[in-house]
Design a protein around this motif. Structure first.
Motif, short mmCIF file in Angstrom:
data_model
loop_
_atom_site.label_atom_id
_atom_site.label_comp_id
_atom_site.label_asym_id
_atom_site.label_seq_id
_atom_site.Cartn_x
_atom_site.Cartn_y
_atom_site.Cartn_z
N ALA A 22 1.80 9.42 -5.77
CA ALA A 22 2.14 10.80 -5.43
C ALA A 22 3.27 11.32 -6.30
O ALA A 22 3.26 12.47 -6.75
N ALA A 82 -1.74 9.91 -4.86
CA ALA A 82 -1.55 9.04 -3.71
C ALA A 82 -2.79 8.18 -3.47
O ALA A 82 -2.69 6.98 -3.21
N LEU A 83 -3.99 8.78 -3.59
CA LEU A 83 -5.21 8.00 -3.42
C LEU A 83 -5.38 6.96 -4.52
O LEU A 83 -5.80 5.82 -4.26
N TYR A 94 2.60 1.77 -3.51
CA TYR A 94 1.72 2.29 -4.55
C TYR A 94 1.27 3.73 -4.25
O TYR A 94 1.09 4.54 -5.15
N THR A 95 1.11 4.05 -2.96
CA THR A 95 0.73 5.42 -2.59
C THR A 95 1.84 6.39 -2.96
O THR A 95 1.59 7.46 -3.55
N SER A 127 -3.50 -0.50 -5.31
CA SER A 127 -2.87 -1.60 -4.59
C SER A 127 -3.91 -2.55 -4.02
O SER A 127 -3.74 -3.77 -4.03
N GLY A 179 -2.98 5.44 -6.17
CA GLY A 179 -2.06 4.35 -5.87
C GLY A 179 -2.55 3.46 -4.76
O GLY A 179 -2.42 2.23 -4.81
N LEU A 180 -3.15 4.07 -3.72
CA LEU A 180 -3.67 3.28 -2.60
C LEU A 180 -4.81 2.36 -3.05
O LEU A 180 -4.82 1.17 -2.74
N ARG A 204 0.82 -1.21 0.00
CA ARG A 204 0.00 0.00 0.00
C ARG A 204 0.86 1.26 0.00
O ARG A 204 0.59 2.23 -0.71
#
Length: 413
Positions: free
Chosen positions: A53, A91-92, A48-49, A98, A94-95, A45
Motif C-alpha cells: 500500500a 496492498a493486494l 507485506y500488505t 507474502s 503485498g498480500l 501478511r
C-alpha cells in the motif's frame, strides 16, 4: 480540446508493474524453522500488505507530480482515482507476495531438522555416478565413464582415471594394502557384466566372476560379491582376487557392507538383513538374520549399531546390545519425503545422503534423533566418511563430488 485518457491508462498499467517489482524487492527476514507456517503468519501478511500500500501511495504521488495540470481534471484523477487504485492494488500485491514467499520457504524447508552450517568445496566430474569410495589418501568415484581417482586436498582435484574401458559399473570396494601410500591397494569393481579386480594405482584389470554384480564389499583379507541370489566369497591377500566359496541365498542381494567390529559381512535382500561369516579358509556361512517387511537398498555399520535404508523411506536401526536377544525388533525412523540413497557413520553419528533434502545428520545415542540438515549438497546420492571425519558426497544436481567439513556439533543457520 481535451486529450484522450488512454495514455493515462497505459501509464497506470506501467506504474502497477513497477509497483509489483518494488514490493518484490522488500527485504526478507529469515525466521527460525518453527516460526514459518505455510500461510506466512499474520505479522508477515500485514507487513507485506502495508508495504505494498505504501509503494502504491508513493507511485500515485509520483504520478501527480509528473502529470500535466490540465490532465488532472480529466480522465483518472490523481487523488480520486489513481491513489485508491494503486494503493489497493499494492496492498493486494503485498498480500499475495507474502503468501508466495511463505510457500516457497515451506517447499525449501528441511522436513526433519533445521539447517546447519558446513564448509564445502566441489569438483565437477563427467558422467553419472554409481559408486563412491573414500580411502586413506584418495577418493574413488565410479561412473559411466570409469573410475575417477581424486586427491584428498583442501580443494579436491582429479588425479587420473582407472577402468576407462569398462561400462556399466555399479559399485566399488577397496582391499587395503600394507603401505600408507596405498600403492598396494586393490580395487573390486562391480558391473552389469562381471566383477573385476585391479590395482588401485595402475595395471591390468582381471575378470573374477561373470554376470551382473549387484553388490560388493571387502575387508583387508576377504571380500563378498553378489550375483542375483548367489553370494561369492574370496580372498585378495596374494594380490589376485580368488573365489573361495559361494552361498545361495534365494533372493537378490541389494547391498553389502563389512562389519569392522567383527570382520563379518552384512547383506540385504528384499526380506531380510543377513550376517555372513567367513572362516579363515574362506568358507561362507549364515549368521544372524533380521527380517524386514520392505526391500533394503543400503546398509551402514558402526561399533554400536546396524542401520538399513528401505524403499519405504525409513531407517531400520538395530543396536548391538539388543542383537543377542531372542526377539530383535529394530527401531524405525521415518524420513517423510526424504529418500535415503546412501548412508555412512562417523563415530556414532549417521549421515544420510537424502537426495533433494541434502545430507541428514542423525544421532544414534542416547536416542534416535535427527540433528540437522546440510543443504549445501543439492541432490545427495552417495556418501562416505574418510579417516579424518571428512564427508564426501556425490551431487547429482551439480554433477560433482562435494567435500564437506562438518563440525563435531551442529552449528545452525
Amino acid at each position: 480540446m481535451k486529450r484522450s485518457a488512454r495514455p493515462h491508462r497505459v501509464a497506470l498499467a506501467a506504474l502497477a508493474a513497477l509497483q509489483l517489482g518494488a514490493a518484490a524487492g522488500t527485504p526478507v527476514v529469515s525466521t527460525p524453522l518453527e516460526a514459518q507456517p505455510v500461510d506466512g503468519g499474520v505479522v508477515r501478511r500485514l507487513k507485506y500488505t502495508l508495504a505494498g500500500a505504501a509503494v502504491g501511495s508513493v507511485l500515485a504521488t509520483a504520478y501527480y507530480a509528473v502529470s500535466d495540470p490540465e490532465d488532472r481534471e480529466s480522465g483518472c484523477k490523481p487523488w480520486s482515482c489513481v491513489l485508491p487504485y494503486l494503493t489497493g492494488s499494492g496492498a493486494l500485491t503485498g498480500l499475495f507476495l507474502s503468501r508466495e514467499i511463505a510457500m516457497q520457504r515451506a517447499a525449501d524447508m528441511p522436513r526433519l531438522a533445521a539447517r546447519e552450517r558446513a564448509t564445502f568445496s566441489t569438483l565437477a566430474l563427467p558422467g553419472t555416478f554409481s559408486g563412491l569410495l573414500a580411502a586413506d589418501t584418495l577418493v574413488y568415484v565410479v561412473g559411466d565413464s570409469g573410475v575417477a581417482v581424486v586427491g584428498r586436498a583442501d580443494v579436491p582435484r582429479a588425479l587420473r582415471r582407472r577402468a576407462n574401458g569398462l561400462r556399466g559399473l555399479r559399485d566399488i570396494a577397496l582391499v587395503p594394502g600394507s603401505t600408507v601410500s596405498g600403492a598396494d591397494h586393490r580395487l573390486l569393481l562391480a558391473s552389469d557384466a562381471a566383477l573385476y579386480h585391479t590395482s588401485a594405482v595402475s595395471g591390468p584389470i582381471a575378470r573374477v566372476v561373470g554376470g551382473p554384480i549387484s553388490a560388493v564389499a571387502a575387508s583387508p583379507a576377504r571380500w563378498v560379491a553378489a550375483r542375483g541370489g548367489t553370494l561369492f566369497t574370496g580372498s585378495a591377500v596374494t594380490g589376485t582376487a580368488t573365489v573361495r566359496d559361494s552361498l545361495e541365498l534365494g533372493l537378490e542381494v541389494r547391498a553389502a557392507v563389512v562389519d569392522g567390529s567383527t570382520g563379518h559381512f552384512w547383506v540385504a535382500t528384499d526380506s531380510s538383513v543377513l550376517e555372513i561369516r567367513l572362516s579363515p579358509e574362506g568358507v561362507a556361512s549364515r549368521g544372524r538374520a533380521f527380517p524386514v517387511s520392505t526391500p533394503v537398498h543400503a546398509l551402514a555399520v558402526s561399533a554400536g549399531h546396524l542401520v538399513a535404508a528401505t524403499r519405504a523411506q525409513q531407517l531400520l536401526v538395530w543396536s548391538r546390545t539388543a542383537m543377542t536377544n531372542a526377539i530383535v525388533t529394530p527401531e524405525t525412523l521415518p524420513l517423510g519425503a526424504a529418500y535415503p540413497y546412501d548412508m555412512a557413520f562417523r563415530g556414532e553419528e549417521l549421515f544420510v545422503a537424502a537426495g533433494a533434502e541434502g545430507v541428514l545428520r542423525i544421532a544414534m545415542t542416547p536416542a534416535l534423533d535427527p540433528l540437522g540438515t546440510i543443504t549445501d549438497v543439492r541432490f545427495a546420492t552417495h556418501i562416505r566418511v574418510d579417516g579424518d571425519g571428512t564427508l564426501w558426497v556425490t551431487d547429482r544436481a551439480r554433477q560433482a563430488l562435494v567435500k564437506l567439513l562438518v563440525p563435531a556439533k551442529p552449528i545452525y543457520r
